[in-house]
Design a protein around this motif. Structure first.
Motif, PDB file in Angstrom:
ATOM      1  N   PRO A  35       0.826  -1.202   0.000  1.00  0.00           N
ATOM      2  CA  PRO A  35       0.000   0.000   0.000  1.00  0.00           C
ATOM      3  C   PRO A  35       0.861   1.252   0.000  1.00  0.00           C
ATOM      4  N   VAL A  36       0.314   2.321  -0.576  1.00  0.00           N
ATOM      5  CA  VAL A  36       1.071   3.569  -0.667  1.00  0.00           C
ATOM      6  C   VAL A  36       1.490   4.069   0.705  1.00  0.00           C
ATOM      7  N   GLY A  37       0.616   3.906   1.695  1.00  0.00           N
ATOM      8  CA  GLY A  37       0.918   4.405   3.034  1.00  0.00           C
ATOM      9  C   GLY A  37       1.967   3.615   3.761  1.00  0.00           C
ATOM     10  N   ASP A  38       2.355   2.408   3.232  1.00  0.00           N
ATOM     11  CA  ASP A  38       3.338   1.575   3.906  1.00  0.00           C
ATOM     12  C   ASP A  38       4.736   1.729   3.328  1.00  0.00           C
ATOM     13  N   LYS A  39       4.957   2.703   2.480  1.00  0.00           N
ATOM     14  CA  LYS A  39       6.281   2.862   1.881  1.00  0.00           C
ATOM     15  C   LYS A  39       7.309   3.244   2.945  1.00  0.00           C
ATOM     16  N   LEU A  40       8.519   2.728   2.765  1.00  0.00           N
ATOM     17  CA  LEU A  40       9.613   3.003   3.703  1.00  0.00           C
ATOM     18  C   LEU A  40      10.263   4.334   3.362  1.00  0.00           C
ATOM     19  N   SER A  41      10.342   5.210   4.355  1.00  0.00           N
ATOM     20  CA  SER A  41      11.051   6.485   4.174  1.00  0.00           C
ATOM     21  C   SER A  41      12.368   6.434   4.935  1.00  0.00           C
ATOM     22  N   VAL A  42      13.371   7.020   4.331  1.00  0.00           N
ATOM     23  CA  VAL A  42      14.719   7.001   4.908  1.00  0.00           C
ATOM     24  C   VAL A  42      15.197   8.430   5.064  1.00  0.00           C
ATOM     25  N   GLY A  43      15.787   8.730   6.221  1.00  0.00           N
ATOM     26  CA  GLY A  43      16.311  10.065   6.478  1.00  0.00           C
ATOM     27  C   GLY A  43      17.693  10.019   7.096  1.00  0.00           C
ATOM     28  N   ALA A  44      18.401  11.137   6.989  1.00  0.00           N
ATOM     29  CA  ALA A  44      19.760  11.227   7.529  1.00  0.00           C
ATOM     30  C   ALA A  44      19.908  12.485   8.357  1.00  0.00           C
ATOM     31  N   ASP A  45      20.789  12.425   9.337  1.00  0.00           N
ATOM     32  CA  ASP A  45      21.043  13.584  10.185  1.00  0.00           C
ATOM     33  C   ASP A  45      22.469  13.488  10.708  1.00  0.00           C
ATOM     34  N   THR A  46      23.037  14.619  11.024  1.00  0.00           N
ATOM     35  CA  THR A  46      24.371  14.673  11.623  1.00  0.00           C
ATOM     36  C   THR A  46      24.293  15.427  12.941  1.00  0.00           C
ATOM     37  N   LEU A  47      24.763  14.813  13.986  1.00  0.00           N
ATOM     38  CA  LEU A  47      24.720  15.400  15.323  1.00  0.00           C
ATOM     39  C   LEU A  47      26.129  15.823  15.735  1.00  0.00           C
ATOM     40  N   THR A  48      26.313  17.095  16.021  1.00  0.00           N
ATOM     41  CA  THR A  48      27.607  17.591  16.493  1.00  0.00           C
ATOM     42  C   THR A  48      27.764  17.290  17.980  1.00  0.00           C
ATOM     43  N   LEU A  49      28.886  16.699  18.338  1.00  0.00           N
ATOM     44  CA  LEU A  49      29.130  16.284  19.721  1.00  0.00           C
ATOM     45  C   LEU A  49      29.989  17.315  20.446  1.00  0.00           C
ATOM     46  N   SER A  50      30.021  17.227  21.757  1.00  0.00           N
ATOM     47  CA  SER A  50      30.893  18.089  22.557  1.00  0.00           C
ATOM     48  C   SER A  50      31.887  17.206  23.322  1.00  0.00           C
ATOM     49  N   ALA A  51      33.014  17.797  23.678  1.00  0.00           N
ATOM     50  CA  ALA A  51      34.058  17.027  24.351  1.00  0.00           C
ATOM     51  C   ALA A  51      34.874  17.929  25.257  1.00  0.00           C
ATOM     52  N   ARG A  52      35.457  17.331  26.269  1.00  0.00           N
ATOM     53  CA  ARG A  52      36.364  18.062  27.154  1.00  0.00           C
ATOM     54  C   ARG A  52      37.364  17.084  27.748  1.00  0.00           C
ATOM     55  N   THR A  53      38.478  17.609  28.249  1.00  0.00           N
ATOM     56  CA  THR A  53      39.507  16.804  28.892  1.00  0.00           C
ATOM     57  C   THR A  53      39.192  16.673  30.374  1.00  0.00           C
ATOM     58  N   VAL A  54      39.266  15.455  30.916  1.00  0.00           N
ATOM     59  CA  VAL A  54      38.964  15.228  32.331  1.00  0.00           C
ATOM     60  C   VAL A  54      40.127  14.503  33.014  1.00  0.00           C
ATOM     61  N   GLN A  55      40.316  14.822  34.263  1.00  0.00           N
ATOM     62  CA  GLN A  55      41.389  14.234  35.067  1.00  0.00           C
ATOM     63  C   GLN A  55      41.087  12.776  35.407  1.00  0.00           C
ATOM     64  N   VAL A  56      42.121  11.937  35.368  1.00  0.00           N
ATOM     65  CA  VAL A  56      42.025  10.571  35.876  1.00  0.00           C
ATOM     66  C   VAL A  56      42.630  10.573  37.272  1.00  0.00           C
ATOM     67  N   ASP A  57      41.804  10.354  38.290  1.00  0.00           N
ATOM     68  CA  ASP A  57      42.317  10.404  39.661  1.00  0.00           C
ATOM     69  C   ASP A  57      43.280   9.262  39.937  1.00  0.00           C
ATOM     70  N   ALA A  58      42.919   8.056  39.532  1.00  0.00           N
ATOM     71  CA  ALA A  58      43.776   6.894  39.754  1.00  0.00           C
ATOM     72  C   ALA A  58      43.182   5.712  39.012  1.00  0.00           C
ATOM     73  N   ILE A  59      44.025   4.731  38.726  1.00  0.00           N
ATOM     74  CA  ILE A  59      43.580   3.473  38.141  1.00  0.00           C
ATOM     75  C   ILE A  59      44.153   2.338  38.971  1.00  0.00           C
ATOM     76  N   ASN A  60      43.649   1.140  38.734  1.00  0.00           N
ATOM     77  CA  ASN A  60      44.155  -0.023  39.465  1.00  0.00           C
ATOM     78  C   ASN A  60      45.662  -0.154  39.252  1.00  0.00           C
ATOM     79  N   ALA A  61      46.402  -0.283  40.341  1.00  0.00           N
ATOM     80  CA  ALA A  61      47.860  -0.202  40.285  1.00  0.00           C
ATOM     81  C   ALA A  61      48.545  -1.533  39.998  1.00  0.00           C
ATOM     82  N   LYS A  62      47.816  -2.650  40.073  1.00  0.00           N
ATOM     83  CA  LYS A  62      48.466  -3.950  39.886  1.00  0.00           C
ATOM     84  C   LYS A  62      48.915  -4.114  38.449  1.00  0.00           C
ATOM     85  N   THR A  63      50.113  -4.636  38.272  1.00  0.00           N
ATOM     86  CA  THR A  63      50.673  -4.815  36.946  1.00  0.00           C
ATOM     87  C   THR A  63      51.681  -5.954  36.965  1.00  0.00           C
ATOM     88  N   ASP A  64      51.913  -6.566  35.802  1.00  0.00           N
ATOM     89  CA  ASP A  64      52.971  -7.571  35.717  1.00  0.00           C
ATOM     90  C   ASP A  64      54.195  -7.029  34.992  1.00  0.00           C
TER      91      ASP A  64
END
Length: 454
Positions: A35-64
């Motif tokens: 049916p005409v009303g069941d046709k598939l429509s396709v659209g596109a969009d681009t979303l601009t993101l935001s970013a910032r630098t954040v401090q790493v307080d600590a990570i697990n210290a165990k290592t080999d």
């Protein structure tokens, strides 16, 4: 947010429609009229993101494989890494009667380093005064609570150290570099005296820790080199008179050694100190990623800006790529970018490493650095957005994610026909020094999306 006609993704969507139509024709040939009303429509969009630098307080210290040294980068600031470790005691080892201590030496063996191979550095070794924490330890462990402030020994070295030996391998040979630190004879004499006690602690590794908790290794001079330590060894050399021990029954002076190693069976911790103040200043064009335990990049996906599309249409594709920026060609040495980045929800970061989780390509993803394009391509992350939409009962919320430098382990298997496949077996915090600069240009930091609706 800005709208674009993303032709390459529309082609993918149209191809999908064609395949659906073909399947429809094959399954219901001559019986289906759309049916005409069941046709598939396709659209596109681009979303601009935001970013910032954040401090790493600590990570697990165990290592080999700990890293040791200090490196000063003109842009990324200082990375300083030290490590502390317990020692594995070889069962059955003891001092023969009449033993006299000759030398006590600590040896650090390594294959690779980062920074200036010829710049002088100084290694200092300290004795632990109490056992390391049995629970989870982090890289910001206050080591002054565990050590005697007077060093047991010091030694100058360079990355390309003059002391090394060559080891033959199946594909050639490898130079193994060593730093040897002479420690006081009195330390060996303490071990000798302990061995003569009826309830000596020199019988196994757990008992040893009560008598000798371990050593702390740090650099006290130089800021140009960080080495990747492969093995840490402690040798107590001695001699003794073997009464009547020769073939002719004469007394013989013999030499012996008690070797102890920092092995995977005992605790080995890295302590990391970073100076990141300049990296954390707001920057309109770039963010930073620095390991170990330095800074991460935080990414915000402002999905509420496309809430109407997400609520009324199906999200088929969300393409996400991070563009890194090459360092300036100024002749100075620069650390390499992180070999892998983990994309993970900010709220899930700590539990991810604690539980030794693997990326599931739904809420967490990883990808490798592409040196050709100088980028990290995460591909289609639409599953992440659809997951949180379903989890929130259709409500659309912004998502805050982190880009975290990691290292990975993989298992390679070979099929009957000779092809090889690699399976991811582990993802860990990156303990080697790396620096990555990420572009915040809207053309670089974006989410390209394809929607569809019947």
């Amino acid at each position: 947010m800005k709208l674009n006609h993303l032709y390459k993704y529309l082609i993918i969507a149209i191809s999908t429609i064609v395949l659906i139509s073909c399947n429809d024709v094959l399954s219901d040939l001559g019986t289906t009229i759309q049916p005409v009303g069941d046709k598939l429509s396709v659209g596109a969009d681009t979303l601009t993101l935001s970013a910032r630098t954040v401090q790493v307080d600590a990570i697990n210290a165990k290592t080999d494989r700990p890293v040791l040294g200090e490196y000063l980068d003109p842009i990324f600031g200082t990375i300083k890494s030290n490590y502390v470790g317990e020692f594995y005691f070889p069962a059955g080892k003891t001092f023969p009667a009449g033993s006299v201590i000759d030398t006590v030496e600590l040896k650090l063996s390594y294959l690779t380093w980062t920074g200036d191979s010829l710049a002088p550095m100084e290694l200092s070794v300290y004795r632990l005064t109490k056992q390391l924490p049995s629970k989870k330890a982090m890289t910001n462990l206050n080591i002054t609570d565990y050590i005697n402030p007077t060093p047991l020994g010091k030694q100058l070295f360079r990355g390309k150290n003059t002391t090394f030996y060559t080891q033959e391998t199946g594909t050639g040979s490898t130079d193994i570099y060593e730093i040897t630190v002479k420690l006081p004879l009195s330390l060996g004499e303490e071990f000798l005296a302990e061995s003569q006690k009826p309830d000596s602690k020199l019988k196994d590794t757990e008992s040893l820790k009560e008598f000798f908790p371990g050593l702390y290794m740090t650099t006290t001079y130089g800021n140009s080199t960080i080495i990747n330590v492969e093995m840490t060894s402690l040798y107590i050399d001695f001699h003794y008179n073997d009464v009547g021990g020769s073939s002719t029954g004469q007394d013989t002076i013999r030499k012996g050694s008690i070797p102890m190693y920092i092995t995977p069976e005992v605790t080995q911790l890295n302590t990391i100190a970073n100076k990141n103040a300049d990296l954390l200043k707001p920057n309109p064009s770039i963010t930073y990623i620095k390991s170990p335990a330095g800074v991460n990049t935080e990414i915000t996906f402002p999905l509420t800006q496309v809430a109407s599309q997400l609520e009324s249409q199906a999200l088929n594709l969300a393409s996400f790529k991070v563009q890194a920026i090459p360092p300036a060609d100024d002749g100075l040495f620069r650390l390499d970018p992180a070999p892998y980045l983990l994309l993970i929800n900010k709220d899930s970061l700590s539990s991810f490493f604690e539980k030794k989780t693997l990326p599931n390509n739904v809420t967490s993803f990883y990808t490798s650095f592409d040196a050709t394009t100088y980028s990290y391509n995460f591909g289609n992350i639409s599953a992440m957005i659809n997951h949180y939409k379903e989890k929130n009962n259709g409500n659309i919320t912004d998502l805050t994610y982190l880009l975290v430098p990691v290292t990975v382990t993989q298992q390679t298997s070979q099929s009957y026909y000779g092809s090889q496949t690699s399976t991811l077996t582990g993802v860990y915090n990156l303990m080697t020094p790396t620096t990555t600069t990420i572009s915040k240009d809207p053309d670089d930091l974006k989410l390209e999306m394809i929607f569809s609706k019947f």
